[in-house]
Design a protein around this motif. Structure first.
Motif, short mmCIF file in Angstrom:
data_model
loop_
_atom_site.label_atom_id
_atom_site.label_comp_id
_atom_site.label_asym_id
_atom_site.label_seq_id
_atom_site.Cartn_x
_atom_site.Cartn_y
_atom_site.Cartn_z
N TYR A 26 45.72 101.02 73.69
CA TYR A 26 44.84 100.05 73.66
C TYR A 26 44.83 98.85 72.47
N MET A 66 45.49 94.74 74.14
CA MET A 66 44.34 93.88 73.76
C MET A 66 45.00 92.68 72.76
N ALA A 102 41.16 98.89 86.79
CA ALA A 102 40.23 99.31 85.59
C ALA A 102 38.90 99.89 86.17
N TRP A 142 37.91 103.80 85.64
CA TRP A 142 36.48 104.10 85.19
C TRP A 142 35.78 104.95 86.08
N TRP A 187 41.77 109.80 75.66
CA TRP A 187 41.43 108.58 75.73
C TRP A 187 41.12 108.06 77.09
N PRO A 188 40.02 107.43 77.25
CA PRO A 188 39.61 106.99 78.57
C PRO A 188 40.47 105.62 79.10
N TRP A 222 40.51 103.49 81.58
CA TRP A 222 39.88 102.06 81.81
C TRP A 222 39.70 101.14 80.70
N ILE A 223 39.76 101.55 79.36
CA ILE A 223 39.48 100.87 78.07
C ILE A 223 40.82 99.96 78.08
N ALA A 224 41.91 100.79 78.24
CA ALA A 224 43.32 100.20 78.19
C ALA A 224 43.42 99.17 79.23
N HIS A 225 43.01 99.36 80.41
CA HIS A 225 43.31 98.42 81.54
C HIS A 225 42.47 97.21 81.59
N ILE A 226 41.29 97.30 80.78
CA ILE A 226 40.42 96.10 80.91
C ILE A 226 40.77 94.81 80.27
N TRP A 227 41.59 95.11 79.34
CA TRP A 227 42.30 93.81 78.74
C TRP A 227 43.02 93.03 79.57
#
Length: 194
Positions: free
Chosen positions: A68, A72, A128, A132, A144-145, A147-152
C-alpha cells in the motif's frame, strides 16, 4: 512544466483556472505521498525497534508497507514532479529550435506521453475495479484488500495525464511557455513547493 506559479502568464483566464485546479490536486496528492513516506518510516522503525529490543515485531508492517504505502508514495506525486521539473529531460536539440517549433515539439511530446499515461490509467483502473468486485485479498497476518493497493496507479497516472494534456495544449497555444521547460530545476528551492 517547471514553473513557479508566480512567473506564469496564461493565454486566457481559462488556462489559469485549470492550472490552479491541477496545482491544488497535485498538492493534495503530494501530501498523500508525504503521509505515505512518513508512515513507511514510522512502521519500519517501530518494527525494527520491536523486533530487536522487545522481540515483538509488527507482524503486519511488511504487507502494509510493500502493498500500500510504497505504491501510494511513489505514484501520487508524478504530476507534481513533472510540473516542478523534477524529472529527467533530454534537451539535445532545444537550443537549435525556434520558439514556435519548440512549442510544437514539446506539445506533441506531452500529448504523446499523455496518451500512454491515459492507457495505463484506464487499464489499471479496470484492474482495481475487478479486484474490488471480486473481493480479492492479500493473504497474510491480515487479509488486505487488493483494490486499495491497485487504486494508486490510476490515481497517479490519471493526474499525470491531466497535467501532460494541459501542458501540451499550453505550449502549442502559447510557445513562450516552452522556454519555461528549458529552465533547469533548482534542487535547493524544490521543497518549498509543498
Amino acid at each position: 512544466m517547471h514553473h513557479p506559479e508566480a512567473q506564469v502568464s496564461y493565454p486566457t483566464a481559462g488556462f489559469r483556472h485549470v492550472d490552479r485546479v491541477l496545482i491544488g490536486l497535485e498538492h493534495i496528492a503530494v501530501w498523500f505521498g508525504i503521509a505515505g513516506l512518513g508512515g513507511i518510516m514510522l512502521l519500519v522503525s517501530a518494527d525494527t525497534l520491536g523486533r530487536y529490543f522487545f522481540n515483538a515485531p509488527l507482524q503486519f508492517q511488511y504487507e502494509l508497507t510493500s502493498h500500500y504505502l510504497m505504491g501510494m508514495t511513489s505514484l501520487v506525486a508524478l504530476s507534481w514532479g513533472v510540473r516542478r521539473g523534477a524529472h529527467i529531460r533530454i534537451s539535445l536539440i532545444d537550443d537549435f529550435l525556434g520558439p514556435r517549433l519548440r512549442g510544437l515539439l514539446f506539445g506533441f511530446n506531452f500529448l504523446l506521453a499523455a496518451a500512454v499515461m491515459a492507457v495505463i490509467c484506464f487499464y489499471s483502473a479496470m484492474e482495481a475495479l475487478r479486484s474490488w468486485s471480486d473481493a480479492e485479498v492479500f493473504f497474510g497476518v491480515v487479509d488486505w484488500p487488493v483494490w486499495i493497493a491497485h487504486i494508486w496507479v490510476p490515481i497517479g497516472c490519471g493526474l499525470l495525464t491531466l497535467r501532460l494534456v494541459f501542458d501540451g495544449v499550453l505550449v502549442i497555444v502559447d510557445p513562450a511557455h516552452a522556454t519555461l521547460l528549458r529552465a533547469t530545476a533548482d534542487p535547493v528551492n524544490e521543497v518549498d513547493a509543498v
